[in-house]
Motif scaffolding. Sequence first.
Motif, PDB file in Angstrom:
ATOM      1  N   GLN A  67     -29.994  -5.919 -10.665  1.00 33.81           N
ATOM      2  CA  GLN A  67     -30.171  -5.650  -9.237  1.00 33.81           C
ATOM      3  C   GLN A  67     -29.616  -4.283  -8.821  1.00 33.81           C
ATOM      4  OE1 GLN A  67     -29.415  -8.813  -6.467  1.00 33.81           O
ATOM      5  NE2 GLN A  67     -29.787 -10.362  -8.033  1.00 33.81           N
ATOM      6  N   ARG A  68     -29.070  -3.551  -9.766  1.00 39.02           N
ATOM      7  CA  ARG A  68     -28.593  -2.181  -9.583  1.00 39.02           C
ATOM      8  C   ARG A  68     -27.547  -2.046  -8.460  1.00 39.02           C
ATOM      9  NH1 ARG A  68     -34.257  -1.299 -10.834  1.00 39.02           N
ATOM     10  NH2 ARG A  68     -34.739  -1.362  -8.627  1.00 39.02           N
ATOM     11  N   PHE A  69     -26.415  -2.739  -8.632  1.00 40.51           N
ATOM     12  CA  PHE A  69     -25.304  -2.547  -7.700  1.00 40.51           C
ATOM     13  C   PHE A  69     -23.993  -2.862  -8.390  1.00 40.51           C
ATOM     14  CE2 PHE A  69     -25.656  -7.116  -7.102  1.00 40.51           C
ATOM     15  CZ  PHE A  69     -24.342  -7.514  -6.903  1.00 40.51           C
ATOM     16  N   TYR A  70     -22.929  -2.289  -7.821  1.00 41.79           N
ATOM     17  CA  TYR A  70     -21.585  -2.728  -8.174  1.00 41.79           C
ATOM     18  C   TYR A  70     -20.715  -2.683  -6.924  1.00 41.79           C
ATOM     19  CZ  TYR A  70     -20.034   2.212  -8.767  1.00 41.79           C
ATOM     20  OH  TYR A  70     -19.715   3.533  -8.592  1.00 41.79           O
ATOM     21  N   SER A  71     -19.697  -3.537  -6.925  1.00 40.64           N
ATOM     22  CA  SER A  71     -18.726  -3.604  -5.836  1.00 40.64           C
ATOM     23  C   SER A  71     -17.340  -3.366  -6.415  1.00 40.64           C
ATOM     24  CB  SER A  71     -18.772  -4.972  -5.150  1.00 40.64           C
ATOM     25  OG  SER A  71     -20.028  -5.198  -4.561  1.00 40.64           O
ATOM     26  N   GLU A  76      -5.100   1.472  -5.009  1.00 38.66           N
ATOM     27  CA  GLU A  76      -4.137   2.489  -4.573  1.00 38.66           C
ATOM     28  C   GLU A  76      -4.924   3.690  -4.061  1.00 38.66           C
ATOM     29  OE1 GLU A  76      -1.522   5.734  -7.013  1.00 38.66           O
ATOM     30  OE2 GLU A  76      -1.509   3.685  -7.769  1.00 38.66           O
ATOM     31  N   ALA A  77      -4.579   4.167  -2.867  1.00 31.72           N
ATOM     32  CA  ALA A  77      -5.270   5.334  -2.307  1.00 31.72           C
ATOM     33  C   ALA A  77      -4.511   5.846  -1.089  1.00 31.72           C
ATOM     34  CB  ALA A  77      -6.697   4.968  -1.913  1.00 31.72           C
ATOM     35  N   PRO A  78      -4.785   7.097  -0.717  1.00 35.85           N
ATOM     36  CA  PRO A  78      -4.123   7.666   0.460  1.00 35.85           C
ATOM     37  C   PRO A  78      -4.813   7.293   1.781  1.00 35.85           C
ATOM     38  CG  PRO A  78      -5.482   9.325  -0.580  1.00 35.85           C
ATOM     39  CD  PRO A  78      -5.558   8.092  -1.452  1.00 35.85           C
ATOM     40  N   PHE A  79      -5.631   6.260   1.775  1.00 40.66           N
ATOM     41  CA  PHE A  79      -6.368   5.860   2.968  1.00 40.66           C
ATOM     42  C   PHE A  79      -5.591   4.795   3.748  1.00 40.66           C
ATOM     43  CE2 PHE A  79      -9.829   6.575  -0.291  1.00 40.66           C
ATOM     44  CZ  PHE A  79     -10.085   7.874   0.105  1.00 40.66           C
ATOM     45  N   PRO A  80      -5.674   4.819   5.076  1.00 38.83           N
ATOM     46  CA  PRO A  80      -4.934   3.856   5.904  1.00 38.83           C
ATOM     47  C   PRO A  80      -5.674   2.523   6.057  1.00 38.83           C
ATOM     48  CG  PRO A  80      -6.070   5.400   7.325  1.00 38.83           C
ATOM     49  CD  PRO A  80      -6.352   5.828   5.898  1.00 38.83           C
ATOM     50  N   VAL A  81      -5.927   1.851   4.921  1.00 39.63           N
ATOM     51  CA  VAL A  81      -6.661   0.579   4.946  1.00 39.63           C
ATOM     52  C   VAL A  81      -6.056  -0.413   3.965  1.00 39.63           C
ATOM     53  CG1 VAL A  81      -8.860   1.630   5.612  1.00 39.63           C
ATOM     54  CG2 VAL A  81      -8.355   1.280   3.187  1.00 39.63           C
ATOM     55  N   THR A  82      -6.338  -1.680   4.220  1.00 36.87           N
ATOM     56  CA  THR A  82      -6.079  -2.760   3.272  1.00 36.87           C
ATOM     57  C   THR A  82      -7.383  -3.544   3.145  1.00 36.87           C
ATOM     58  OG1 THR A  82      -5.333  -4.245   5.017  1.00 36.87           O
ATOM     59  CG2 THR A  82      -3.639  -2.947   3.888  1.00 36.87           C
ATOM     60  N   ASP A  83      -7.437  -4.438   2.185  1.00 39.45           N
ATOM     61  CA  ASP A  83      -8.575  -5.334   2.000  1.00 39.45           C
ATOM     62  C   ASP A  83      -9.907  -4.589   1.917  1.00 39.45           C
ATOM     63  OD1 ASP A  83      -6.776  -7.518   2.195  1.00 39.45           O
ATOM     64  OD2 ASP A  83      -6.904  -7.405   4.381  1.00 39.45           O
ATOM     65  N   TYR A  84      -9.912  -3.450   1.252  1.00 36.53           N
ATOM     66  CA  TYR A  84     -11.116  -2.631   1.129  1.00 36.53           C
ATOM     67  C   TYR A  84     -12.038  -3.208   0.060  1.00 36.53           C
ATOM     68  CZ  TYR A  84     -13.950   1.565   0.190  1.00 36.53           C
ATOM     69  OH  TYR A  84     -14.983   2.456   0.014  1.00 36.53           O
ATOM     70  N   LEU A  85     -13.306  -3.363   0.392  1.00 34.96           N
ATOM     71  CA  LEU A  85     -14.336  -3.778  -0.557  1.00 34.96           C
ATOM     72  C   LEU A  85     -15.575  -2.959  -0.272  1.00 34.96           C
ATOM     73  CD1 LEU A  85     -15.196  -5.713  -2.857  1.00 34.96           C
ATOM     74  CD2 LEU A  85     -16.111  -7.208  -1.062  1.00 34.96           C
ATOM     75  N   SER A  86     -16.089  -2.287  -1.298  1.00 40.00           N
ATOM     76  CA  SER A  86     -17.239  -1.409  -1.135  1.00 40.00           C
ATOM     77  C   SER A  86     -18.309  -1.747  -2.159  1.00 40.00           C
ATOM     78  CB  SER A  86     -16.808   0.046  -1.294  1.00 40.00           C
ATOM     79  OG  SER A  86     -17.894   0.914  -1.079  1.00 40.00           O
ATOM     80  N   THR A  87     -19.560  -1.484  -1.797  1.00 41.88           N
ATOM     81  CA  THR A  87     -20.695  -1.712  -2.696  1.00 41.88           C
ATOM     82  C   THR A  87     -21.582  -0.478  -2.704  1.00 41.88           C
ATOM     83  OG1 THR A  87     -20.658  -4.092  -2.296  1.00 41.88           O
ATOM     84  CG2 THR A  87     -22.699  -3.175  -3.184  1.00 41.88           C
ATOM     85  N   LEU A  88     -21.985  -0.075  -3.893  1.00 38.23           N
ATOM     86  CA  LEU A  88     -22.956   0.995  -4.098  1.00 38.23           C
ATOM     87  C   LEU A  88     -24.188   0.345  -4.708  1.00 38.23           C
ATOM     88  CD1 LEU A  88     -23.362   4.072  -3.902  1.00 38.23           C
ATOM     89  CD2 LEU A  88     -22.429   4.231  -6.217  1.00 38.23           C
ATOM     90  N   ARG A  89     -25.360   0.541  -4.062  1.00 40.01           N
ATOM     91  CA  ARG A  89     -26.563  -0.197  -4.450  1.00 40.01           C
ATOM     92  C   ARG A  89     -27.786   0.721  -4.413  1.00 40.01           C
ATOM     93  NH1 ARG A  89     -27.626  -5.850  -3.932  1.00 40.01           N
ATOM     94  NH2 ARG A  89     -25.610  -6.046  -2.913  1.00 40.01           N
TER      95      ARG A  89
END
Length: 138
Positions: A67-71, A76-89
Amino acid sequence: MASTSVSRIVPASPEHVWRLIGGFDSLPDWLPFIPSSTLEDGGRMRRLSDAEGQTIVERLISFDEEQRFYSYSIVEAPFPVTDYLSTLRVYAVTGDDAVSEVQWSGRFTPRDVPDADVVALFTGIYSDGLEALRKALG
């Protein structure tokens, strides 16, 4: 929780696009602001360096070759977020085998900043990244 999603039509078949971006370690191949990536933990983690030398560590959550995707999540990152989930499709475009639609989306919980600021940050990252991809393919 906040979210954003950006998509672009790019000038290549879905198979070609996926060959370029589908590897969890492939960001430096098409994303100029990530010049290095090192796989860890048997390929389930990647340690990225951005153009300013900052480190971002991400964990592969799901991957689907067919299906050509990953999540992935941010560990760890310098971004002001928690619970980050991303998908590239990568999607096929009906009626045109020579182009694809690429979508980059994410959801996250802003930490100590307004939702709109973090949405703007990631919308910018995804937009700039997909524009870089379009140029790399064009």
